[in-house]
Design an enzyme around this catalytic site. Sequence first.
Site, PDB file in Angstrom:
ATOM      1  N   GLU A 256       0.883  -1.174   0.000  1.00 52.95           N
ATOM      2  CA  GLU A 256       0.000   0.000   0.000  1.00 52.95           C
ATOM      3  C   GLU A 256       0.908   1.208   0.000  1.00 52.95           C
ATOM      4  O   GLU A 256       1.598   1.483   0.985  1.00 52.95           O
ATOM      5  CB  GLU A 256      -0.924  -0.028   1.217  1.00 52.95           C
ATOM      6  CG  GLU A 256      -2.096   0.944   1.063  1.00 52.95           C
ATOM      7  CD  GLU A 256      -1.802   2.308   1.640  1.00 52.95           C
ATOM      8  OE1 GLU A 256      -1.467   3.211   0.831  1.00 52.95           O
ATOM      9  OE2 GLU A 256      -1.910   2.485   2.852  1.00 52.95           O
ATOM     10  N   GLU A 461      -6.617  -5.531   0.624  1.00 51.35           N
ATOM     11  CA  GLU A 461      -6.823  -6.123   1.936  1.00 51.35           C
ATOM     12  C   GLU A 461      -8.154  -5.646   2.504  1.00 51.35           C
ATOM     13  O   GLU A 461      -8.711  -4.643   2.077  1.00 51.35           O
ATOM     14  CB  GLU A 461      -5.661  -5.774   2.878  1.00 51.35           C
ATOM     15  CG  GLU A 461      -4.339  -6.386   2.430  1.00 51.35           C
ATOM     16  CD  GLU A 461      -3.221  -6.163   3.423  1.00 51.35           C
ATOM     17  OE1 GLU A 461      -3.369  -6.604   4.589  1.00 51.35           O
ATOM     18  OE2 GLU A 461      -2.216  -5.543   3.051  1.00 51.35           O
TER      19      GLU A 461
END
Length: 487
Positions: A256, A461
């Site tokens: 991320e 996620e």
Amino acid sequence: MSAHTLTVAGVAVDTRHWIGGERVASPQTFPDVSPIDGGTIGEISRGTAGEAAAAVAAAQAAFPAWAATSRTERARILHAIADGVEKRLEELAIVETTDNGALLRSHRRGVMPRVAHNFRFFADWLLKLEHEDFETRGHTNHVSWDPAGPCVLITPWNAPLMLATWKVAPALAAGNTVVLKPAEWSPLTASLLADIAAEAGLPAGVLNVVQGYGAEIGDALTSHPDVRRISFTGSVPTAQRIAESAAANLTPLSLELGGKSPLLVFADADLDLAVDLAVEQYDNAGQVCLAGTRLLVEETVAEEFTRRFAEKASALKQGDPRAEATDIGPTIHPRQLEKIDGFVRRAVAAGARAVIGGHRKDGQYYAPTLLTDVAQDSEIVQEEVFGPVLTLQTFTDEEEAVRLANDTRFGLAATLATGDPERAERVTARLVAGTVWVNCFFVRDLRAPFGGSRLSGVGREGGTWSFDFYCDLRNTVTAPNGWTNHG
């Protein structure tokens, strides 16, 4: 009290690593400095390849028993960790504010409750995780999620404990063991998490916490052949180094990364709402990966929007993040402050105009800034600043708005302000972003997929997506009437 224990705002924090259920000191240390006043909080154990190897070995040794632990028991322990977080919420809040400079009121009311929620959510999701069996020519297919093994989780400094537990909770719920490496600029609450997990009954070696610099300990972790998953939140250059390090072992990655997200304001929007959304982008001194730092405003309302924005943003109170009235705290580190200032100085030299801000303040504080007269291909529009700096550009129609919004290397998030639901549907369908907010901002649900496109990341996620990453998925196919009783 141990020589390795700091007292931070009255809270005892151990400065050593947590490896295999024990505190482990390193011969060398590094200073942890508070951004509030620039003072050194204390010296933290500085791990290297030796501590990395020991932590992975501890995680590997603990993995078989934890993987074999029932879902019910794993969930019970995760709920016990959440209980411990809630019990020590005030301590966690003040320690993290001291360590990274984010608002104490935000830590108390939002961030630390979210830490507990991370554990409770994934504990509960684990208990209902299933895929409906399906048939192929009479054969039964059964999908299962098997624990993958030791996971290395490398977390950032802007929301240290919340973002760490966003990774730790699903990894543990999935039956994996963990080596957590917090950012060196904000390591303290990760150490407290180790204490809380141990008190909750998490077996030794299931969670390990190691501290230090990326080049000294991070590389040793990400290149280790026994590591089965790596999750990282941070910058693109660091992610590229991690990917190179992991490539030799084909270790799966979840990344991320940065963002340069647009906030689009159409003329039919509620301008008061749009201004509120735009000013909210200064949250955490702009040190938020999801922030809509590129304001794209329809030309016909740009002047009025800018006037209202400047008035509201100029009223923000910047100062000590421990004060209830403070709206914006300091930047995390002198190096980050210099980076922010460099972006703004170069932008102004290239012709940008600072409507508000555009300068450093005393200490590690940077004034909330809005820059106009910026070119689409300029550095300030294309590169992530990660500070309280926004740019404003105008557009004439939907086509230009979408073109400008998508014209960066990133694709993490986007925010849209409009009063037309049909326009919202058209525009959001064309935006390149992992998350799109319409007439709102920063509404997050752990059931939703989270991640970025392009250079903003790899993977998703949240909910089942987290278990898909932290597990080895298995499909078992059974033949019909294939059982033979040999008596």
